[in-house]
Scaffold this motif. Structure first.
Motif, mmCIF file in Angstrom:
data_model
loop_
_atom_site.group_PDB
_atom_site.id
_atom_site.type_symbol
_atom_site.label_atom_id
_atom_site.label_comp_id
_atom_site.label_asym_id
_atom_site.label_seq_id
_atom_site.Cartn_x
_atom_site.Cartn_y
_atom_site.Cartn_z
ATOM 1 N N THR A 1 0.799 -1.149 0.162
ATOM 2 C CA THR A 1 0.086 0.189 -0.037
ATOM 3 C C THR A 1 0.879 1.122 -0.107
ATOM 4 O O THR A 1 1.842 1.300 0.474
ATOM 5 N N ALA A 2 0.485 2.137 -0.681
ATOM 6 C CA ALA A 2 1.087 3.599 -0.787
ATOM 7 C C ALA A 2 0.094 4.621 -0.238
ATOM 8 O O ALA A 2 -1.101 4.603 -0.946
ATOM 9 N N THR A 3 0.432 5.716 0.376
ATOM 10 C CA THR A 3 -0.380 6.531 0.720
ATOM 11 C C THR A 3 0.516 7.946 0.546
ATOM 12 O O THR A 3 1.583 7.870 0.330
ATOM 13 N N SER A 4 -0.277 8.990 0.724
ATOM 14 C CA SER A 4 0.256 10.338 0.456
ATOM 15 C C SER A 4 -0.040 11.433 1.669
ATOM 16 O O SER A 4 -1.319 11.161 2.077
ATOM 17 N N PHE A 5 0.777 11.964 2.102
ATOM 18 C CA PHE A 5 0.397 12.944 3.245
ATOM 19 C C PHE A 5 0.467 14.545 2.559
ATOM 20 O O PHE A 5 0.858 15.228 3.201
ATOM 21 N N TYR A 6 0.080 14.631 1.369
ATOM 22 C CA TYR A 6 -0.049 16.144 0.647
ATOM 23 C C TYR A 6 -0.989 16.791 1.684
ATOM 24 O O TYR A 6 -1.899 15.962 2.426
ATOM 25 N N PHE B 1 3.268 0.536 3.162
ATOM 26 C CA PHE B 1 2.865 -0.269 4.336
ATOM 27 C C PHE B 1 2.989 -1.829 3.383
ATOM 28 O O PHE B 1 2.492 -2.131 2.385
ATOM 29 N N THR B 2 3.738 -2.634 4.128
ATOM 30 C CA THR B 2 3.724 -4.334 3.745
ATOM 31 C C THR B 2 3.970 -5.049 4.974
ATOM 32 O O THR B 2 4.421 -4.706 6.207
ATOM 33 N N ASP B 3 3.491 -6.335 4.760
ATOM 34 C CA ASP B 3 3.583 -7.108 5.900
ATOM 35 C C ASP B 3 4.832 -8.117 5.575
ATOM 36 O O ASP B 3 5.567 -9.122 6.385
ATOM 37 N N ASP B 4 5.456 -7.959 4.335
ATOM 38 C CA ASP B 4 6.655 -8.785 3.604
ATOM 39 C C ASP B 4 7.996 -8.067 4.199
ATOM 40 O O ASP B 4 8.449 -6.976 3.804
ATOM 41 N N THR B 5 8.709 -8.714 5.070
ATOM 42 C CA THR B 5 10.033 -8.075 5.616
ATOM 43 C C THR B 5 11.036 -7.757 4.501
ATOM 44 O O THR B 5 11.683 -6.836 4.256
ATOM 45 N N ALA B 6 11.133 -8.930 3.745
ATOM 46 C CA ALA B 6 12.044 -8.550 2.449
ATOM 47 C C ALA B 6 11.933 -7.359 1.551
ATOM 48 O O ALA B 6 12.475 -6.672 1.273
#
Ligand SMILES: Cc1ncc(COP(=O)(O)O)c(C=O)c1O
Length: 387
Positions: free
Chosen positions: A201-206, A221-226
């Motif tokens: 997931t990608a979000t913006s703080f505009y 955001f991700t659950d995948d550590t690699a």
């Protein structure tokens, strides 16, 4: 003064105050002392890049979304680009995106070197249409020129896309899903928050987003550590964890400590602000009734109400009547992506009929947590009189 939503948000907005489309000033008034303190702390420690605020905001964001890893980045666009780079999506790859979104979604795909394949949207949710997506994936496979790699779903106006359908479809074709949640941080689906609804997931703080910095910013955001480790490296010029060696191509995608301090302050009132956004949306929906079409919210999906958008015929006249009644409104967006000069070479044969129709009809009303109930009622009355 009002005894309603704005009071719950702890700032006094006069009921007869001009109605604002967004209201960052009331929020700044409310947070000023806290933000000043947080910014002074940055001046005191002097770590303007990579200071303690960065790790703190990343931990807060991850915990809010219920996901393992959050990464603060320089903008929502960088978040998308880094996510694409992290999977080595590039030349020869097809990335499927809705045709009705902000141009950044498409720019990111092109910056990564991949080819955008436009997908039409649902006329009621305004989000990517899973059936047309499947048809576009199959057409791409039949044509045999591009390899389907990723779907970038956009949560338009704050409404999460249909991730159940998208995740299933992507899995069937060995593809990944990236949520462009620039407008939807604070929303959710089936009891889970935006940030954990799909692979990444990608979000913006505009500044005008549901969580806004005082400048540009974004998060991933991700659950995948690699995957997270690849993102952290790309964000910092592609270096290894010790930042000594370039191990891949990267960018300067960092979010600085000052902006992280601002975002931390915004997060301290975020639950309260989201409550008010939901209240505003509910009052609009109840007050407008069947007088106009409002964005459809499927059962089990919670919008973050980044924007509140209606569909109207004769939009120009409606917008003028609203302006005359002191109600600002705005258009997101005037065109489908395929109708823009820069992207028209990717337009599908026959266009994208739903995107094109929405581009003629959508109109967003004032939406922010500092609207009072009497102001909302003025908006509702003005819309009913204008359509
Ligand atoms: C759907 C969508 N994607 C991407 C972006 C890009 O975010 P930013 O402006 O932070 O780069 C935006 C922001 O405006 C957006 O609305």
């Amino acid at each position: 003064m009002s005894t309603n939503s704005a009071k719950a948000a702890a700032v006094a907005v006069a009921d007869d105050a001009p109605i604002l489309f967004f209201d960052l000033k009331s929020q700044a008034k409310r947070l000023r002392a806290d933000i000043e303190q947080r910014l002074m702390r940055v001046l005191d420690h002097g770590a303007y890049i990579g200071g303690p605020e960065v790790a703190e905001v990343e931990a807060k964001l991850a915990s809010y979304s219920g996901v393992k890893h959050g990464l603060a980045v320089a903008s929502g666009t960088d978040a998308l680009v880094i996510a694409l780079m992290g999977e080595e999506v590039g030349p020869g790859d097809a990335v499927f995106i809705p045709g009705f979104t902000y141009n950044a979604t498409c720019n990111a795909v092109l910056l990564a070197g991949a080819t955008p394949v436009f997908v039409d949207v649902d006329p009621h949710t305004c989000n990517i249409d899973a059936k047309h997506l499947e048809a576009q994936i199959e057409a791409t496979l039949r044509e045999g020129k591009l390899k389907p790699r990723m779907v970038v779903a956009v949560d338009l106006y704050g409404l999460p896309a249909d991730y159940t359908a998208l995740n299933k479809l992507a899995a069937k074709h060995g593809m990944l899903v990236l949520a462009d949640a620039a407008q939807s941080f604070g929303g959710g689906q089936d009891g889970r928050a935006v940030g954990i609804l799909t692979d990444m997931t990608a979000t913006s703080f505009y500044p005008s987003k549901t969580v806004g910095a005082y400048g540009d910013g974004g998060a991933m955001f991700t659950d995948d550590t690699a995957r997270f480790e690849r993102w952290a490296s790309i964000r910092w010029h592609g270096t290894d964890a010790a930042k000594r060696e370039s191990i891949r191509v990267g960018i300067n995608g960092r979010l600085d400590s000052m902006q992280c301090a601002v975002v931390l302050s915004k997060l301290s009132i975020f639950d309260d602000e989201m409550k008010v956004r939901r209240h505003v949306a509910k009052r609009y929906r109840e007050g407008l009734g069947n007088s106009v079409e409002v964005q459809h919210v499927p059962r089990g999906t919670e919008s973050a109400w980044g924007l509140f958008t209606i569909q109207v015929d004769n939009r120009e006249a409606v917008q003028k009547r609203l302006a005359d009644a002191g109600v600002p409104s705005s258009i997101y967006y005037f065109k489908g992506l395929h109708q823009h000069q820069a992207f028209s070479r990717f337009a599908p044969k026959g266009g994208l009929p739903v995107c094109e129709r929405l581009a003629q009809r959508v109109l967003s009303l004032p939406m922010h947590p500092y609207l009072t109930d009497p102001q909302l009622d003025r908006v509702i009355a003005a819309v009913k009189a204008a359509v």
